[in-house]
Design a protein around this motif. Structure first.
Motif, PDB file in Angstrom:
ATOM      1  N   HIS A  90       0.809  -1.223   0.000  1.00 16.31           N
ATOM      2  CA  HIS A  90       0.000   0.000   0.000  1.00 16.31           C
ATOM      3  C   HIS A  90       0.843   1.275   0.000  1.00 16.31           C
ATOM      4  CE1 HIS A  90      -3.745  -2.229   0.551  1.00 16.31           C
ATOM      5  NE2 HIS A  90      -3.085  -3.017   1.384  1.00 16.31           N
ATOM      6  N   TRP A  91       2.178   1.147   0.105  1.00 18.81           N
ATOM      7  CA  TRP A  91       3.048   2.322  -0.033  1.00 18.81           C
ATOM      8  C   TRP A  91       3.859   2.194  -1.337  1.00 18.81           C
ATOM      9  CZ3 TRP A  91       1.455   1.070   4.822  1.00 18.81           C
ATOM     10  CH2 TRP A  91       1.171   2.110   5.706  1.00 18.81           C
ATOM     11  N   SER A  92       3.262   1.584  -2.362  1.00 22.49           N
ATOM     12  CA  SER A  92       4.001   1.232  -3.583  1.00 22.49           C
ATOM     13  C   SER A  92       4.591   2.442  -4.284  1.00 22.49           C
ATOM     14  CB  SER A  92       3.085   0.466  -4.542  1.00 22.49           C
ATOM     15  OG  SER A  92       1.936   1.251  -4.829  1.00 22.49           O
ATOM     16  N   GLU A  93       3.873   3.575  -4.323  1.00 24.65           N
ATOM     17  CA  GLU A  93       4.365   4.708  -5.102  1.00 24.65           C
ATOM     18  C   GLU A  93       5.582   5.384  -4.455  1.00 24.65           C
ATOM     19  OE1 GLU A  93       1.025   6.401  -2.503  1.00 24.65           O
ATOM     20  OE2 GLU A  93       1.481   4.580  -3.600  1.00 24.65           O
ATOM     21  N   LEU A  94       5.790   5.130  -3.131  1.00 24.66           N
ATOM     22  CA  LEU A  94       6.979   5.715  -2.499  1.00 24.66           C
ATOM     23  C   LEU A  94       7.859   4.644  -1.867  1.00 24.66           C
ATOM     24  CD1 LEU A  94       6.162   5.683   0.775  1.00 24.66           C
ATOM     25  CD2 LEU A  94       4.783   7.628   0.063  1.00 24.66           C
ATOM     26  N   TRP A  95       7.644   3.392  -2.281  1.00 27.12           N
ATOM     27  CA  TRP A  95       8.404   2.289  -1.671  1.00 27.12           C
ATOM     28  C   TRP A  95       9.898   2.393  -1.974  1.00 27.12           C
ATOM     29  CZ3 TRP A  95       8.049  -0.606   2.233  1.00 27.12           C
ATOM     30  CH2 TRP A  95       8.822  -1.771   2.369  1.00 27.12           C
ATOM     31  N   ASP A  96      10.247   2.876  -3.208  1.00 24.15           N
ATOM     32  CA  ASP A  96      11.662   3.009  -3.551  1.00 24.15           C
ATOM     33  C   ASP A  96      12.366   4.000  -2.635  1.00 24.15           C
ATOM     34  OD1 ASP A  96      11.383   1.190  -5.539  1.00 24.15           O
ATOM     35  OD2 ASP A  96      11.140   2.662  -7.142  1.00 24.15           O
ATOM     36  N   ASP A  97      11.642   5.029  -2.146  1.00 26.10           N
ATOM     37  CA  ASP A  97      12.240   5.987  -1.221  1.00 26.10           C
ATOM     38  C   ASP A  97      12.167   5.479   0.218  1.00 26.10           C
ATOM     39  OD1 ASP A  97      12.810   7.777  -3.241  1.00 26.10           O
ATOM     40  OD2 ASP A  97      10.859   8.753  -3.095  1.00 26.10           O
ATOM     41  N   LEU A  98      11.088   4.739   0.541  1.00 30.51           N
ATOM     42  CA  LEU A  98      10.839   4.340   1.923  1.00 30.51           C
ATOM     43  C   LEU A  98      11.694   3.140   2.341  1.00 30.51           C
ATOM     44  CD1 LEU A  98       9.121   4.799   4.457  1.00 30.51           C
ATOM     45  CD2 LEU A  98       7.380   3.307   3.487  1.00 30.51           C
ATOM     46  N   GLN A  99      11.841   2.166   1.432  1.00 34.36           N
ATOM     47  CA  GLN A  99      12.520   0.927   1.814  1.00 34.36           C
ATOM     48  C   GLN A  99      13.959   1.143   2.290  1.00 34.36           C
ATOM     49  OE1 GLN A  99      12.870  -2.018  -1.256  1.00 34.36           O
ATOM     50  NE2 GLN A  99      13.378  -3.654   0.154  1.00 34.36           N
ATOM     51  N   PRO A 100      14.795   1.992   1.582  1.00 37.16           N
ATOM     52  CA  PRO A 100      16.171   2.174   2.096  1.00 37.16           C
ATOM     53  C   PRO A 100      16.217   2.728   3.508  1.00 37.16           C
ATOM     54  CG  PRO A 100      15.985   2.988  -0.157  1.00 37.16           C
ATOM     55  CD  PRO A 100      14.591   2.684   0.302  1.00 37.16           C
ATOM     56  N   LEU A 101      15.260   3.600   3.877  1.00 37.74           N
ATOM     57  CA  LEU A 101      15.245   4.151   5.233  1.00 37.74           C
ATOM     58  C   LEU A 101      14.928   3.047   6.249  1.00 37.74           C
ATOM     59  CD1 LEU A 101      13.309   7.483   4.558  1.00 37.74           C
ATOM     60  CD2 LEU A 101      15.768   7.155   4.728  1.00 37.74           C
ATOM     61  N   LEU A 102      13.899   2.229   5.915  1.00 34.47           N
ATOM     62  CA  LEU A 102      13.510   1.154   6.843  1.00 34.47           C
ATOM     63  C   LEU A 102      14.631   0.119   6.982  1.00 34.47           C
ATOM     64  CD1 LEU A 102       9.820   0.644   5.683  1.00 34.47           C
ATOM     65  CD2 LEU A 102      10.630   1.925   7.667  1.00 34.47           C
ATOM     66  N   ASP A 103      15.325  -0.184   5.838  1.00 34.87           N
ATOM     67  CA  ASP A 103      16.401  -1.173   5.891  1.00 34.87           C
ATOM     68  C   ASP A 103      17.543  -0.701   6.787  1.00 34.87           C
ATOM     69  OD1 ASP A 103      14.979  -2.798   4.235  1.00 34.87           O
ATOM     70  OD2 ASP A 103      16.136  -2.352   2.418  1.00 34.87           O
ATOM     71  N   ARG A 104      17.861   0.579   6.727  1.00 34.56           N
ATOM     72  CA  ARG A 104      18.940   1.099   7.577  1.00 34.56           C
ATOM     73  C   ARG A 104      18.626   0.899   9.050  1.00 34.56           C
ATOM     74  NH1 ARG A 104      19.924   7.160   5.827  1.00 34.56           N
ATOM     75  NH2 ARG A 104      21.168   7.065   7.760  1.00 34.56           N
ATOM     76  N   VAL A 105      17.347   1.065   9.419  1.00 34.80           N
ATOM     77  CA  VAL A 105      16.957   0.921  10.818  1.00 34.80           C
ATOM     78  C   VAL A 105      16.912  -0.556  11.213  1.00 34.80           C
ATOM     79  CG1 VAL A 105      15.204   1.458  12.535  1.00 34.80           C
ATOM     80  CG2 VAL A 105      15.676   3.073  10.683  1.00 34.80           C
ATOM     81  N   LEU A 106      16.238  -1.399  10.385  1.00 37.37           N
ATOM     82  CA  LEU A 106      16.021  -2.791  10.752  1.00 37.37           C
ATOM     83  C   LEU A 106      17.326  -3.595  10.723  1.00 37.37           C
ATOM     84  CD1 LEU A 106      13.785  -4.883  11.440  1.00 37.37           C
ATOM     85  CD2 LEU A 106      13.760  -5.463   8.998  1.00 37.37           C
TER      86      LEU A 106
END
Length: 939
Positions: A90-106
């Protein structure tokens, strides 16, 4: 599927998202029902659901999303489907921007924060740009392992948009201030903007009143105003020409005839030119004022003029006048509107009633100093507005001395509250900018220190001022050894001229791109560097990349290709020469056998066969020399049209009936410089190739043209006049891979035995050696066109020598002596026998040193016959020495090939001739007889 049990963690429905959490099922949520969730997850949801902050929890490697009611409106129509589902759904249109941030944290346990970060989000069916302050924090299990990402979000879209609107307002305010400044300078009478490209004027009503014209809301042509100027005012009033080139006077006075009454008026104009990014004039904007009264009554209206000029220095916003003690005696409506006070409360009083208490000392000091020195003052202070708020104002006042010696004050106040706020914001931004500049400077310094390319800063003469550490790694020089030296001090001697030229170009402001030069290494070796440099007066900045290994690799590749070409050439020569030698040696062997048996019949057939093979070998050598541009040529001015016409009959026989010959000759063609026999051979070769490309028939066109070529039109020919010979056919044409090899030696597409592959190579070599060029263009299925360019002759052709009588029966007179110098015994034997048969007394020498004593003796010598390519002292040098002792001695050179004899006209002196090996005996006889002649003996 069983229904999810009601967990104990949410005994009350705290909101929509809490209800969603209670109702989740395994089919709805990958984590299963709430009672199966990890305790850490349930605890976090207990904490976040009732919070008033916007909170999102991304759980596990699939980033299962949980959020509270406060956050739900942020994702618009994605709610409630996104609750309890993987974020990427459901965050597909901004997933390319969002995923790198989440990966850095997780994955790395980092805490990530960003301010005013933009995202493109689909809200209510349409994409919107929104901004957030975000903070991502790791969620850890009891063992320290990161199991999720907690995100606290605050939407800042309204703040960002407000900031943008503020910037736009500031720009508009600056523009308005500029217009007010111009209006102040001209007394606020008339403001105009002249669009220079369109040549139209947009102006205020006051502008039109000054010229006696009706006011126009739309732009009007400038000619409407220019038509009013008085004759002789052209130097003052601008016109389209001087506005377009930016030379129009900007502060001028000129006379006009006012439109509505024809009266003569003086107009004062003050303006400025606004230019575009290229510097071209775009607008003229400014103010005008009717100053006729000043011109007519300047002496009697001085006080009024001074007051007017004082007003011209003030921004016409809140205007006021005061007496010498500072008490107001007149204010305009804007002052009354700002203060909200009636006139009787302001007039006769000072500003102190509305002045902020903290600003009274500075105001009093500024006014006292101005009153003492009679100079204008300008100060910033706060005045109370009618609503009770204090706002910053810019106060300006001009002291004016009246005719009675008294002083009056004329001033204005301008609201600068918004500018003050913007200035404070700008200062805050500047502090951030300074920090960013420092960061960029550190980045640049790291690049300077870590780069493997050599970097240098020098003055415009090439003196070294700064170098980076790569100089030591690449060239071995330390910084102390380099600083203060000159770049040319470290340049290879053979590259000094080119390097100096590049430095001079840089000094003239011309950048250098990919200039290669050799630099000296400290150990004495050299390195090849490719330089890029830019001038930035008074310095030049350069970066050099070590390309030594690359160039050495390229050299090895070129050598490999050269050896491959030599191998191909050698194989082709060996194949053809062995066939020809077989024809010669075989015929001689058969003749020897038959002579030994006493059989003389049929020997002529074998003699002819050996002669033909020898002639084919000679032709092959000539083709090879033509290809390598080493053939001995006799270039003379020649009439190409006459040559082509003389070949027509032969070409018709060669082409056959199935090929139609079309000849088109340019009657204006100049004489070309070239070897006539070689040009004839080249045209014939091209015609034969064209015939073979048209087995079913077609058309061959031979045309000439006279061309004046500029630099670069036909590379690499220089500018000049040329004759172009075109041979074009309608045959099968050549594909690209064949066309690329067309000029290669021994390359042919003909069957074995039908072509040597040297025809086009010979044409190419002949053109190059003649100072011309050849171009070939071919399209499969459409035909081939070959253009041969030869330079035009600059001198007329020499008159042909008169043809004498046939000397066929002429023999040597008694006592005529010929000196023969030839290092090859076989050739020496042959020529000697010919000379003896002719009746000449023959002297022999095997080389130059052996011939010198004979030439330096006092014996008679009528002709020197010498090979050109003698070992040691060559034939041309021998002839020069011989003529020092025997001036006018005639010389006949024989040559198989000699580099210096490639162009006969440059090699031969008067009284000299040349014959090329292999030659026919009859041709040798004719040359000897023509040069010696009967009765030409010389002591």
């Amino acid at each position: 599927m069983r229904a999810a049990p009601v967990p104990t963690h949410w005994p009350f429905v705290l909101g929509e998202c809490a209800a969603l959490a209670r109702s989740l099922t395994p089919a709805r949520c990958p984590l299963g029902p709430p009672d199966q969730w990890p305790p850490t997850l349930r605890m976090l949801i207990d904490m976040m659901l009732p919070s008033q902050a916007e909170i999102v929890l991304f759980w596990g490697p699939d980033y299962i999303a949980f959020y509270n009611d406060t956050y739900a409106p942020t994702i618009g129509n994605k709610h409630p489907a996104a609750f309890g589902r993987p974020a990427r759904e459901h965050w597909s249109e901004l997933w390319d921007d969002l995923q790198p941030l989440l990966d850095r944290v997780l994955h790395f346990g980092e805490t990530v924060a960003a301010q005013d970060r933009p995202f493109r989000i689909n809200r209510h069916g349409q994409m919107e740009e929104v901004f957030f302050d975000i903070s991502y924090s790791p969620v850890r299990e009891h063992d320290g392992r990161v199991c999720g990402v907690l995100c606290i979000v605050k939407e800042t879209t309204a703040r960002v948009n407000a900031t943008r609107r503020l910037a736009a307002s500031e720009a508009h305010l600056r523009e308005m201030e500029e217009q007010w400044r111009l209006a102040q300078a001209a007394g606020g009478v008339g403001v105009f903007v002249l669009d220079i490209p369109a040549d139209t004027i947009t102006a205020s009503p006051g502008f039109y009143r000054a010229f006696g014209l009706p006011a126009h809301a739309a732009p009007v042509p400038s000619a409407v105003v220019e038509a009013l100027k008085v004759q002789g005012e052209s130097d003052h009033m601008s016109d389209a020409r001087n506005r377009s080139d930016g030379s129009a006077l900007l502060d001028v006075e000129y006379r006009i005839r006012r439109a509505h009454d024809g009266r003569l008026r003086w107009i004062w104009r003050r303006a400025e030119i606004v230019r575009d990014a290229t510097g071209a004039p775009l607008l003229m904007r400014g103010v005008v004022q009717d100053v006729t009264v000043r011109h007519l009554a300047q002496a009697t209206l001085r006080e009024s003029e001074e007051r007017f000029r004082a007003l011209a220095q003030a921004v016409p916003n809140q205007v006021w006048t005061a007496g010498s003690d500072g008490a107001l005696d007149w204010v305009n409506q804007q002052v009354l509107d700002y203060t909200g006070a009636p006139p009787d409360e302001l007039l006769g009083h000072r500003w102190l009633a509305t002045l902020h208490p903290d600003d009274r000392p500075s105001m009093r000091a500024a006014w006292t100093q101005a009153a003492t020195t009679l100079v204008p003052y300008s100060t910033e202070l706060r005045l109370r507005r009618h609503d009770g708020s204090w706002r910053w104002q810019l106060v300006r006042a001009q002291p004016v001395q009246g005719g009675d010696g008294g002083i009056r004050w004329i001033g204005t106040t301008t609201d600068i509250q918004d500018q003050k706020a913007a200035q404070a914001q700008l200062e805050a931004m500047n502090s951030t900018l300074v920090q960013r500049v420092e960061e960029r400077t550190r980045d640049r310094d790291r690049l300077w220190q870590l780069s493997t390319d050599v970097m240098v800063i020098a003055d415009l003469s090439g003196r070294i001022l700064h170098v980076n550490p790569a100089w030591s790694a690449v060239l071995g020089w330390s910084e102390e050894e380099l600083l203060g030296g000159h770049l040319l001090d470290f340049t290879h001697p053979d590259d000094l001229a080119a390097a100096q030229h590049e430095i001079e170009r840089l000094a003239r402001g011309i950048p250098t791109l990919r200039f290669e030069g050799r630099m000296r290494h400290r150990d004495g070796s050299t390195r090849t560097l490719s330089w890029t440099a830019v001038p930035d007066a008074p310095y030049l900045h350069a970066v050099g990349r070590d390309v030594t290994a690359l160039r050495e690799s390229e050299a090895r590749l070129r050598h490999s290709q050269k050896m491959e070409a030599i191998g191909q050439l050698t194989g082709g020569i060996a194949h053809d020469f062995n066939n020809m030698l077989q024809g010669i040696t075989g015929a001689i062997e058969v003749m020897r056998r038959r002579v030994a048996k006493g059989q003389s019949e049929g020997l002529e057939r074998f003699m002819d066969s050996a002669t033909q093979s020898a002639q084919r070998a000679a032709s092959l050598v000539q083709r090879l020399l033509a290809f390598s541009r080493r053939q001995s040529l006799d270039p003379k001015p020649l009439d190409v049209n006459r040559l082509v016409r003389s070949m027509e009959e032969m070409l018709h026989r060669t082409l056959g009936e199935h090929v139609r010959l079309d000849v088109g000759l340019d009657t204006q063609t100049c004489l070309a410089v070239g070897d006539e026999s070689q040009l004839e051979s080249a045209i014939l070769n091209l015609a034969i190739n064209a015939r073979d490309a048209m087995p079913s028939g077609g058309q061959l066109r031979i045309a000439t043209a006279h061309l004046a070529l500029g630099d670069g039109e036909v590379e690499p020919l220089p500018r000049g006049r040329y004759v172009r010979i075109t041979v074009a056919d309608t045959g099968s044409g050549m594909p690209g891979d064949v066309l690329a090899k067309a000029f290669d030696p021994f390359f042919t597409t003909k069957p074995i035995g039908q072509g040597t592959g040297l025809g086009l190579s010979m044409v190419y070599g002949f053109a190059q050696q003649s100072g011309g060029q050849v171009r070939i263009d071919s399209v499969p299925g459409q035909g081939t066109r070959v253009d041969l360019y030869l330079p035009c002759a600059t001198e007329p052709p020499a008159e042909a020598a008169p043809v004498g009588q046939d000397a066929g029966g002429m023999l040597a007179t008694e006592g005529e002596v010929v000196l023969l110098v030839e290092d090859d015994p076989g050739v020496r034997l042959l020529v000697r026998e010919v000379l003896i048969d002719l009746g000449y007394r023959t002297l022999e020498a095997a080389d130059g040193p052996s011939a010198l004593p004979i030439l330096q003796s006092h014996g008679r010598i009528d002709l020197l016959v010498s090979d050109v390519g003698l070992p040691g002292l060559n034939g041309r040098q021998l002839a020069e020495i011989a003529r020092q002792h025997r001036p006018g001695l005639r010389v006949l050179f024989m040559t198989g090939y000699a580099a210096r004899a490639a162009v006969r006209s440059e090699f031969l002196a008067p009284g000299m001739d040349m014959i090329a090996k292999p030659f026919a005996v009859d041709e040798l006889v004719q040359r000897i007889r023509a040069m010696v002649g009967r009765g030409s003996a010389e002591g």
